[in-house]
Structures are given as structure tokens and as C-alpha cells.
Design an enzyme around this catalytic site. Structure first.
Site, mmCIF file in Angstrom:
data_model
loop_
_atom_site.group_PDB
_atom_site.id
_atom_site.type_symbol
_atom_site.label_atom_id
_atom_site.label_comp_id
_atom_site.label_asym_id
_atom_site.label_seq_id
_atom_site.Cartn_x
_atom_site.Cartn_y
_atom_site.Cartn_z
ATOM 1 N N VAL A 79 0.835 -1.203 0.000
ATOM 2 C CA VAL A 79 0.000 0.000 0.000
ATOM 3 C C VAL A 79 0.867 1.249 0.000
ATOM 4 O O VAL A 79 2.056 1.211 0.325
ATOM 5 C CB VAL A 79 -0.951 0.030 1.223
ATOM 6 C CG1 VAL A 79 -1.937 -1.129 1.176
ATOM 7 C CG2 VAL A 79 -0.166 0.009 2.534
ATOM 8 N N GLU A 80 0.238 2.364 -0.367
ATOM 9 C CA GLU A 80 0.923 3.659 -0.374
ATOM 10 C C GLU A 80 0.596 4.498 0.854
ATOM 11 O O GLU A 80 1.383 5.349 1.264
ATOM 12 C CB GLU A 80 0.529 4.455 -1.626
ATOM 13 C CG GLU A 80 0.943 3.817 -2.944
ATOM 14 C CD GLU A 80 0.442 4.614 -4.135
ATOM 15 O OE1 GLU A 80 -0.304 5.601 -3.921
ATOM 16 O OE2 GLU A 80 0.782 4.255 -5.268
ATOM 17 N N THR A 81 -0.593 4.261 1.412
ATOM 18 C CA THR A 81 -1.101 5.122 2.483
ATOM 19 C C THR A 81 -1.607 4.283 3.654
ATOM 20 O O THR A 81 -2.288 3.278 3.453
ATOM 21 C CB THR A 81 -2.244 6.015 1.967
ATOM 22 O OG1 THR A 81 -1.757 6.823 0.902
ATOM 23 C CG2 THR A 81 -2.794 6.906 3.072
ATOM 24 N N GLN A 300 -4.967 1.178 -2.540
ATOM 25 C CA GLN A 300 -3.610 1.416 -2.064
ATOM 26 C C GLN A 300 -3.589 1.995 -0.649
ATOM 27 O O GLN A 300 -2.611 2.588 -0.212
ATOM 28 C CB GLN A 300 -2.884 2.379 -3.011
ATOM 29 C CG GLN A 300 -2.528 1.774 -4.352
ATOM 30 C CD GLN A 300 -1.455 0.698 -4.174
ATOM 31 O OE1 GLN A 300 -0.399 0.922 -3.593
ATOM 32 N NE2 GLN A 300 -1.742 -0.489 -4.682
#
Length: 362
Positions: A79-81, A300
Site C-alpha cells: 500500500v501507499e497510504t 492502495q
């Protein structure tokens, strides 16, 4: 486009129904949804359809049983966040949970965006920024999203008229966010000392220009506020009933649980016989807002929280990965109870496990 959440009288395990964004003017009799004045609260066909889809008992297991988190790197890299709840995840009362600073630093070093979302409406984003600072955490105000802010942001999203007023059953956080958004308000802590002297023939007056009643956690809750909010919702045409959250309990101190904002919302729901429009978790309003603001794909995002019925459901409703931590309200036995229909993707004891589990997999 931001959506609305329709809450029928279903058990809390049932996911809310998302309705299209409807400008404020359509609450004043211009809606053509089944010819009803207020589609959110009165759309009988929608309610019956949802109950049919959910089943008569509305006890739906959407996912398989949660997995214990064993490979932190794999989740972090996927994931990004990370969206973190605050109470029970970052702190308890005014005490920081062990390992939080190191965990947040590690995630930032990996380039992860961190967002902090809380259902507690007693503080504004600026006030929460000061709490983070007091606890030794470096968090930007733009990374904080409290349900007090969500209430004001929601009113902006529906073009709530600036000449209408908002009656607040809640604390200073809601007032500050409404003021920043340019809305007129009354109520709040100022009504905490007001009392009603019931005499023969007495009739309580209320402001007929109130177009919304916002209810949040309120340590100054009293009968005056109940009656005033009830009169506005029942007698002012199109008046909205907005709840910051319906949390049953909250962490005012680290020694025990305290009655949450849901108790105040429940009183107004009982007197008006109307369901509130909830802007805090598990409503997807804040998730949609965050996704649009930062340009984040929901796939994400990983939602990290300690409550099944708010945090985890919030993440699932938004299409995110979910991680339950057992450092707050939910225990392992509650998670694994056969009657629990809300299952996160993963669970672990606390967010500091990101550090130890990471080390264990090297």
C-alpha cells in the site's frame, strides 16, 4: 463525487448504503425520489430494498476470518497510504501507546503517506495537532481528519446555505470547524448550563432558521439541548440531523472506557424518531474526501483501527485493506466470536508490531 450514507435500522454489522450526493435545496421538498421530502430519511422503497438485499436478519459475513499479521513488510509494501485511528491505536486518553513514534518514523522513511482519522469531535484539526505535538509526535494539520471537520466538510459538499444556521450538540471542535468553513452556529458548550423550568403552559422557543443539527460527543449534554435539537429537527422544514459518529464508548482516560458520542446521538434519535446522517466512521464520506484530496487509489490504502464496527467497517466500505489492532476496544475473543460478522484482513496486538514482525521476517 462524494456520496451519502443511508442508515436504516439494521444491526451494526450491516454495511451502510451509499446514496448519490444531493444538494441541500433538494431537502426542501424539491427531491423527486418517490415523491418524498427527505430521501435520506424517508425513502421507504430504498429501505425495503436494502433490507431485502441484506436479508431479514442482516447478519452477513462478508469476508473470511482475519489472519494474524506475520509478515509486516508484505503489508507495508502493498500500500501507499496508512490511515490510523487515534484513540486506542496511537494513544489511550492522554498516554501514548508504546512504540508508536518509532513505527510512524519507519513508515515515513519508507515513503508512506500517513493520515490520522478520529471520530472524536471534541477538538478541531488544529487542536488535535497540538495534542500530537504534546505527545512528541510530528504530524501536519493536513494529515489529521476529525469528525468535527467532517461535519463542516459535509455541509460544504451539499452547498448548505450560508444564511442558515447549525445547532450544535457537541463541544468546541465542531464550533471551530464550522467557523472556519463560514457557517453560522449556535449551541455547543454555551448551552451546557441552560435549564428548563417546566411551568403550566410553558412552550420552549427555538430558532426557525436552523437548517441542520450536528450531534457529537458532549460532556455538557443536558435536557435543554435534547429539546432544542428535537424542536429544530421536527419543526423546521428540511432540517438535517447529522451525527459525527455513533461510537458506544470512548477513551477519555487510559483507565476505563466512557460513554461515547453514540449516547448523545441516541437521545436525539429517540426523541425525533429519525435516523442521523453519520459523517464519521464507518460512513465513507471521509474516505471519499481523503481519496479525492490526496489522489489516492482506495486499493492502495490500509485502514488501521481498534474498533470493528467503525474503523474496520470504514476501511471495508471504502474498499481498503484493513488491520485491526488489539490495543484498544476490541479483544481477540471479540474478534473471534462466532457472532462477529466484521472480519479485518489482518490483526495484531499494536502498531509497533510493524517493527518486531519486520525484524522477525528478515
Amino acid at each position: 463525487m462524494l456520496g451519502r450514507v443511508f442508515h436504516s435500522r439494521l444491526p451494526i454489522s450491516s454495511p451502510p448504503l451509499i446514496l448519490p450526493r444531493i444538494p441541500y435545496c433538494r431537502f426542501l421538498g424539491q427531491s423527486n425520489v418517490s415523491g418524498l421530502r427527505n430521501p435520506l430519511f424517508s425513502c421507504v422503497r430504498t429501505r425495503l430494498w436494502y433490507r431485502k438485499m441484506a436479508g431479514s436478519n442482516a447478519s452477513i459475513r462478508i469476508r473470511a476470518s482475519a489472519q494474524q499479521l506475520k509478515n509486516a513488510d508484505e503489508l507495508i509494501d502493498s500500500v501507499e497510504t496508512f490511515i490510523f485511528d487515534c484513540d486506542g491505536v496511537i494513544w489511550k486518553g492522554d498516554s501514548l501507546i508504546d512504540g508508536v513514534p518509532e513505527t510512524l518514523d519507519m513508515l515515513r522513511s519508507k515513503g508512506k503517506r500517513l493520515v490520522f482519522v478520529t471520530n472524536n469531535s471534541t477538538k478541531s484539526r488544529k487542536q488535535y495537532g497540538k495534542k500530537f505535538e504534546t505527545l512528541g509526535l510530528s504530524v501536519n494539520e493536513e494529515e489529521i481528519f476529525a469528525s468535527s471537520f467532517a461535519a463542516a466538510a459535509y455541509l460544504q459538499s451539499i452547498d448548505f446555505p450560508k444564511d442558515k444556521k447549525v445547532y450544535v450538540i457537541g463541544e468546541d471542535g465542531i464550533l471551530k470547524e464550522l467557523e472556519l468553513a463560514g457557517f453560522q452556529y449556535l449551541g455547543g458548550p454555551a448551552d451546557g448550563d441552560k435549564k428548563i423550568e417546566l411551568k403550566p403552559g410553558f412552550m420552549m422557543e427555538h430558532d426557525e432558521n436552523v437548517g441542520a443539527v450536528v450531534v457529537g460527543f458532549d460532556r455538557y449534554f443536558n435536557y435543554y439541548k435534547i429539546q432544542y435539537g428535537t424542536l429544530c429537527i421536527r419543526e423546521n422544514p428540511g432540517c438535517l440531523f447529522i451525527a459525527t459518529n455513533r461510537d458506544a464508548v470512548t477513551h477519555l482516560t487510559d483507565s476505563q472506557e466512557w460513554a461515547g458520542g453514540g449516547s448523545m446521538v441516541g437521545a436525539i434519535r429517540g426523541s425525533t424518531q429519525q435516523e442521523p446522517l453519520v459523517v464519521g466512521k464507518p460512513s465513507t464520506f471521509m474516505m471519499d474526501y481523503l481519496s479525492n484530496k490526496f489522489g489516492i487509489l482506495k486499493s492502495q490504502i490500509c485502514m488501521v483501527g481498534d474498533r470493528l464496527d467503525t474503523d474496520i467497517l470504514f476501511g471495508q466500505n471504502g474498499g481498503c485493506k484493513t488491520l485491526l489492532v488489539l490495543s484498544g476496544v476490541t479483544t481477540l475473543s471479540m474478534l473471534q466470536n462466532p457472532d462477529n460478522a466484521i472480519q479485518p484482513d489482518f490483526y495484531t496486538s499494536k502498531i509497533a508490531d510493524f517493527l518486531t514482525l519486520k525484524a522477525a521476517t528478515v
